[in-house]
Motif scaffolding. Structure first.
Motif, PDB file in Angstrom:
ATOM      1  N   ALA A   1      52.201  45.837 -14.979  1.00 40.85           N
ATOM      2  CA  ALA A   1      51.394  45.212 -16.036  1.00 40.85           C
ATOM      3  C   ALA A   1      52.042  45.293 -17.422  1.00 40.85           C
ATOM      4  O   ALA A   1      51.521  44.678 -18.359  1.00 40.85           O
ATOM      5  N   GLU A   2      53.133  46.005 -17.538  1.00 38.84           N
ATOM      6  CA  GLU A   2      53.823  46.088 -18.816  1.00 38.84           C
ATOM      7  C   GLU A   2      54.873  44.980 -18.934  1.00 38.84           C
ATOM      8  O   GLU A   2      55.086  44.194 -18.014  1.00 38.84           O
ATOM      9  N   THR A   3      55.532  44.962 -20.097  1.00 41.09           N
ATOM     10  CA  THR A   3      56.555  43.948 -20.386  1.00 41.09           C
ATOM     11  C   THR A   3      57.926  44.595 -20.420  1.00 41.09           C
ATOM     12  O   THR A   3      58.078  45.724 -20.899  1.00 41.09           O
ATOM     13  N   VAL A   4      58.904  43.875 -19.901  1.00 44.36           N
ATOM     14  CA  VAL A   4      60.273  44.379 -19.901  1.00 44.36           C
ATOM     15  C   VAL A   4      61.221  43.246 -20.307  1.00 44.36           C
ATOM     16  O   VAL A   4      60.943  42.078 -20.042  1.00 44.36           O
ATOM     17  N   THR A   5      62.308  43.621 -20.960  1.00 45.00           N
ATOM     18  CA  THR A   5      63.308  42.637 -21.383  1.00 45.00           C
ATOM     19  C   THR A   5      64.671  43.012 -20.817  1.00 45.00           C
ATOM     20  O   THR A   5      65.133  44.140 -21.003  1.00 45.00           O
ATOM     21  N   LEU A   6      65.291  42.063 -20.143  1.00 42.92           N
ATOM     22  CA  LEU A   6      66.631  42.238 -19.586  1.00 42.92           C
ATOM     23  C   LEU A   6      67.630  41.508 -20.470  1.00 42.92           C
ATOM     24  O   LEU A   6      67.395  40.360 -20.853  1.00 42.92           O
ATOM     25  N   SER A   7      68.738  42.159 -20.753  1.00 39.89           N
ATOM     26  CA  SER A   7      69.708  41.613 -21.701  1.00 39.89           C
ATOM     27  C   SER A   7      70.875  40.907 -21.012  1.00 39.89           C
ATOM     28  O   SER A   7      71.266  41.273 -19.897  1.00 39.89           O
ATOM     29  N   CYS A   8      71.418  39.929 -21.698  1.00 38.35           N
ATOM     30  CA  CYS A   8      72.592  39.209 -21.215  1.00 38.35           C
ATOM     31  C   CYS A   8      73.329  38.647 -22.420  1.00 38.35           C
ATOM     32  O   CYS A   8      72.711  38.081 -23.330  1.00 38.35           O
ATOM     33  N   THR A   9      74.621  38.841 -22.437  1.00 41.17           N
ATOM     34  CA  THR A   9      75.450  38.182 -23.445  1.00 41.17           C
ATOM     35  C   THR A   9      76.528  37.392 -22.725  1.00 41.17           C
ATOM     36  O   THR A   9      76.891  37.696 -21.588  1.00 41.17           O
ATOM     37  N   TYR A  10      77.037  36.389 -23.382  1.00 43.55           N
ATOM     38  CA  TYR A  10      78.048  35.543 -22.766  1.00 43.55           C
ATOM     39  C   TYR A  10      79.074  35.150 -23.815  1.00 43.55           C
ATOM     40  O   TYR A  10      78.838  35.296 -25.021  1.00 43.55           O
ATOM     41  N   ASP A  11      80.189  34.674 -23.336  1.00 45.53           N
ATOM     42  CA  ASP A  11      81.228  34.228 -24.239  1.00 45.53           C
ATOM     43  C   ASP A  11      81.739  32.879 -23.754  1.00 45.53           C
ATOM     44  O   ASP A  11      82.038  32.724 -22.559  1.00 45.53           O
ATOM     45  N   THR A  12      81.836  31.939 -24.650  1.00 47.45           N
ATOM     46  CA  THR A  12      82.329  30.621 -24.321  1.00 47.45           C
ATOM     47  C   THR A  12      82.766  29.901 -25.583  1.00 47.45           C
ATOM     48  O   THR A  12      82.272  30.214 -26.667  1.00 47.45           O
ATOM     49  N   SER A  13      83.651  28.971 -25.411  1.00 47.43           N
ATOM     50  CA  SER A  13      84.059  28.111 -26.515  1.00 47.43           C
ATOM     51  C   SER A  13      83.484  26.706 -26.339  1.00 47.43           C
ATOM     52  O   SER A  13      83.697  25.832 -27.184  1.00 47.43           O
ATOM     53  N   GLU A  14      82.732  26.515 -25.270  1.00 49.84           N
ATOM     54  CA  GLU A  14      82.152  25.217 -24.993  1.00 49.84           C
ATOM     55  C   GLU A  14      80.867  25.024 -25.792  1.00 49.84           C
ATOM     56  O   GLU A  14      80.195  25.987 -26.164  1.00 49.84           O
ATOM     57  N   SER A  15      80.530  23.794 -26.036  1.00 54.73           N
ATOM     58  CA  SER A  15      79.294  23.487 -26.754  1.00 54.73           C
ATOM     59  C   SER A  15      78.201  23.003 -25.802  1.00 54.73           C
ATOM     60  O   SER A  15      77.017  23.067 -26.123  1.00 54.73           O
ATOM     61  N   ASP A  16      78.623  22.545 -24.639  1.00 55.13           N
ATOM     62  CA  ASP A  16      77.678  22.002 -23.663  1.00 55.13           C
ATOM     63  C   ASP A  16      77.649  22.931 -22.448  1.00 55.13           C
ATOM     64  O   ASP A  16      78.625  22.994 -21.696  1.00 55.13           O
ATOM     65  N   TYR A  17      76.546  23.640 -22.290  1.00 59.26           N
ATOM     66  CA  TYR A  17      76.454  24.562 -21.162  1.00 59.26           C
ATOM     67  C   TYR A  17      74.991  24.872 -20.872  1.00 59.26           C
ATOM     68  O   TYR A  17      74.095  24.492 -21.630  1.00 59.26           O
ATOM     69  N   TYR A  18      74.782  25.560 -19.775  1.00 62.58           N
ATOM     70  CA  TYR A  18      73.444  25.943 -19.339  1.00 62.58           C
ATOM     71  C   TYR A  18      73.457  27.429 -18.999  1.00 62.58           C
ATOM     72  O   TYR A  18      74.472  27.960 -18.541  1.00 62.58           O
ATOM     73  N   LEU A  19      72.327  28.049 -19.168  1.00 59.57           N
ATOM     74  CA  LEU A  19      72.173  29.460 -18.839  1.00 59.57           C
ATOM     75  C   LEU A  19      71.011  29.629 -17.878  1.00 59.57           C
ATOM     76  O   LEU A  19      70.015  28.899 -17.963  1.00 59.57           O
ATOM     77  N   PHE A  20      71.137  30.599 -16.983  1.00 58.99           N
ATOM     78  CA  PHE A  20      70.143  30.786 -15.933  1.00 58.99           C
ATOM     79  C   PHE A  20      69.855  32.270 -15.736  1.00 58.99           C
ATOM     80  O   PHE A  20      70.710  33.127 -15.986  1.00 58.99           O
TER      81      PHE A  20
END
Lengths: 113, 115
Positions: free
Chosen positions: B16-35
């Motif tokens: 019943a509580e809230t949790v946050t999972l972290s993710c960082t990424y590196d790219t030089s592209e301007s057009d991309y998707y994250l999942f």
């Protein structure tokens, strides 16, 4: 709608032996992916097909791994000869096309002794 | 080359509580998707949520939402009202918006939900 099917689910072999995995994607899905997921790591793309053509196989160890997708439907991934470091789960996924959501199969867990 | 980093190997949350999972990424592209993908124990990987890089609005799917900070190249997943069925490995993934549309996955975060 049936999902992505893979067989076998588990396989144990000795090093230097050969092994093959089979994948049947969702009907109508033109794009098919094979991933290797080593324990504790995320999936790594081995090869991506668009219909029966290879789009990306830059991370496929071509000296021992091969894959084909005859007729643009089912696909097989082969390892010959296997090494200890090939122990992993091999995941197959498919999508309508490269822009759409990919759906994963249950995977094949390979243990190389 | 693009990279995806998940710095939290394991997280725990009370039901019943809230949790946050972290993710960082590196790219030089301007057009991309994250999942964000969920992989329950001995079960198939499924898509949880996706974010198009060109959209400023953060994606939301029921109890799941993302905090997409494009300039910081950060893409965190927030799970609200955590349920026992949320226990799984969660993978952050990047996909180019052109070329081969190849997916790159992070190393995953194991989420435990405590009753």
């Amino acid at each position: 709608e049936a999902g992505v099917a893979q067989s076998p689910r588990y396989k144990i072999i000795e090093k230097r032996q050969s092994v093959a995995f089979w994948c049947n994607p969702i009907s109508g899905h033109a794009t098919l992916y094979w991933y290797q997921q080593i324990l504790g790591q995320g999936p790594k793309l081995l090869i991506q097909f668009q219909n029966n053509g290879v789009v990306d196989d830059s991370q496929l160890p071509k000296d021992r791994f091969s894959a084909e997708r005859l007729k643009g439907v089912d696909s097989t991934l082969k390892i010959q000869p296997a090494k200890l470091e090939d122990s992993a789960v091999y995941l197959c996924a498919s999508s309508l096309d490269p822009y759409n959501e990919q759906f994963f199969g249950p995977g094949t867990r390979l243990t190389v002794l | 080359a693009q990279t995806v980093t998940q710095s939290q190997p394991e997280m725990s949350v009370q039901e019943a509580e809230t949790v946050t999972l972290s993710c960082t990424y590196d790219t030089s592209e301007s057009d991309y998707y994250l999942f964000w993908y969920k992989q329950p124990p001995s079960r198939q990987m499924i898509l949880v949520i996706r974010q198009e890089a060109y959209k400023q609005q953060n994606a939301t799917e029921n109890r799941f939402s993302v905090n997409f900070q494009k300039a910081a190249k950060s893409f965190s997943l927030k799970i609200s009202d955590s349920q026992l069925g949320d226990a799984a490995m969660y993978f952050c993934a990047y996909r180019s918006g052109s070329g081969t549309y190849k997916y790159i996955f992070g190393t995953g975060t194991r989420l435990k939900v405590l009753a």
